[in-house]
Design a protein around this motif. Structure first.
Motif, short mmCIF file in Angstrom:
data_model
loop_
_atom_site.label_atom_id
_atom_site.label_comp_id
_atom_site.label_asym_id
_atom_site.label_seq_id
_atom_site.Cartn_x
_atom_site.Cartn_y
_atom_site.Cartn_z
N ILE A 7 -10.75 2.30 0.88
CA ILE A 7 -9.43 1.73 1.17
C ILE A 7 -8.34 2.78 0.94
O ILE A 7 -7.42 2.93 1.75
CB ILE A 7 -9.17 0.49 0.29
N ILE A 10 -8.47 5.44 3.80
CA ILE A 10 -7.92 4.91 5.06
C ILE A 10 -6.41 4.77 4.98
O ILE A 10 -5.68 5.16 5.90
CB ILE A 10 -8.57 3.56 5.40
N THR A 11 -5.93 4.23 3.87
CA THR A 11 -4.48 4.02 3.69
C THR A 11 -3.74 5.35 3.68
O THR A 11 -2.68 5.49 4.31
CB THR A 11 -4.20 3.25 2.38
N CYS A 12 -4.28 6.34 2.98
CA CYS A 12 -3.64 7.65 2.93
C CYS A 12 -3.61 8.31 4.30
O CYS A 12 -2.58 8.86 4.72
CB CYS A 12 -4.36 8.56 1.94
N ILE A 14 -3.73 6.92 7.35
CA ILE A 14 -2.81 6.25 8.26
C ILE A 14 -1.36 6.45 7.83
O ILE A 14 -0.47 6.67 8.67
CB ILE A 14 -3.16 4.75 8.37
N SER A 15 -1.10 6.41 6.54
CA SER A 15 0.26 6.62 6.04
C SER A 15 0.76 8.02 6.38
O SER A 15 1.90 8.19 6.83
CB SER A 15 0.31 6.41 4.52
N SER A 46 -1.72 -4.66 8.70
CA SER A 46 -1.43 -3.25 9.00
C SER A 46 -0.21 -2.71 8.25
O SER A 46 -0.12 -1.51 7.98
CB SER A 46 -1.25 -3.04 10.51
N LEU A 49 -0.93 -0.52 5.36
CA LEU A 49 -1.56 0.78 5.57
C LEU A 49 -0.54 1.90 5.74
O LEU A 49 -0.91 3.07 5.86
CB LEU A 49 -2.46 0.73 6.82
N HIS A 51 3.47 3.52 4.43
CA HIS A 51 4.37 3.56 3.28
C HIS A 51 5.66 4.28 3.64
O HIS A 51 5.72 5.05 4.60
CB HIS A 51 3.68 4.22 2.09
N ALA A 114 1.47 -1.24 0.43
CA ALA A 114 0.37 -2.03 -0.11
C ALA A 114 0.67 -2.67 -1.47
O ALA A 114 -0.24 -3.17 -2.13
CB ALA A 114 -0.87 -1.13 -0.24
#
Length: 202
Positions: A7, A10-12, A14-15, A46, A49, A51, A114
Motif C-alpha cells: 500500500i 503504490i501510494t508513494c 501515484i503521489s 483514489s 492515493l 497527497h 490517506a
C-alpha cells in the motif's frame, strides 16, 4: 512483502506522479460533482492515493509503516489473506463519506490524502495496545491512549473551527471506523482494551 508495504509503495508511486501531473491529480482527487454527476465512484478510494505535498505524504506513510505492520496480522488472521487491505480500503471510503455527503453540491470542495484510513489504522493499534508508547513529533514520548484523547480533542476543535485546509472530519470518522470495525470482527478486543486500561504501564 506485507500488504502494508505494498500500500505504501503504490501510494508513494501515484503521489509522486501526481505531484507533477495536474491532470492525473484532478482525475483522482475527491471532487463531489464528479461523483454525484459523473458517477466517478472510484474517487472515494483514489483520493487517498494522492497527497498535497511531500510532507503530507511522508507523515501519512511513516505512520502507516509503523502501525500498519503492527495490526496487519490481526486482520489477515480473521478476514483472510487480504484482510488488512479490506480494512484499509474501507477506511478510505468510510472516513471520507461524511465529507462527500456534506459537500455533494459544492463544486469548490476537494479532498485528498490517506489521513482518514491512516487514522483508522492508528486507532486500531491503540485499541489493542493502549499503553504502548507513541512519539509525538517523533520526539515526545506519550502513552498511546493519551495521544488518542489529545488527537480526538484537537480534531474536533479544528473541525469546528474550520480555518485550515485539513479534513479533520475524515480523521475523526477514520478513527471511529478503526475502533468499531475492529470490535465488530473480534468483540473480545473491547474487553481486553478495558482490562489493559485498568493496569497502566508507562
Amino acid at each position: 512483502m506485507s500488504s502494508t508495504l505494498i500500500i505504501i509503495a503504490i501510494t508513494c508511486a501515484i503521489s509522486f506522479l501526481a505531484f507533477n501531473q495536474t491532470s492525473m491529480r484532478e482525475a483522482l482527487i475527491l471532487w463531489p460533482p464528479a461523483i454525484s454527476r459523473d458517477n466517478d465512484w472510484y474517487r472515494l478510494v483514489s483520493y487517498g492515493l494522492i497527497h498535497a505535498d511531500f510532507q503530507h505524504l511522508f507523515f501519512n506513510m511513516l505512520t502507516l509503516y509503523f502501525f500498519g505492520r503492527a495490526v496487519e496480522p490481526f486482520y489477515d488472521q480473521r478476514l483472510g489473506e487480504l484482510g488488512f487491505v479490506l480494512f484499509y480500503v474501507l477506511g478510505l471510503i468510510l472516513s471520507i463519506l461524511p465529507s462527500y455527503l456534506k459537500n455533494r453540491g459544492n463544486s469548490e470542495y476537494r479532498s485528498l490524502g490517506a489521513s482518514g484510513a491512516v487514522s483508522a489504522v492508528l486507532f486500531a493499534f491503540i485499541l489493542r495496545d493502549p499503553w504502548s508508547s507513541i512519539y509525538l513529533y517523533m520526539a515526545i514520548k506519550i502513552p498511546a491512549i493519551v495521544f488518542a484523547v489529545l488527537y480526538t480533542a484537537y480534531s474536533i476543535y479544528m473541525d469546528r473551527r474550520g480555518k485550515d485546509n485539513v479534513n479533520h472530519s475524515a480523521h475523526l470518522w477514520g478513527a471511529a471506523y478503526g475502533v468499531v470495525f475492529t470490535v465488530l470482527i473480534d468483540p473480545k478486543v473491547l474487553s481486553a482494551f478495558f482490562l489493559q486500561l485498568s493496569h497502566p504501564r508507562f
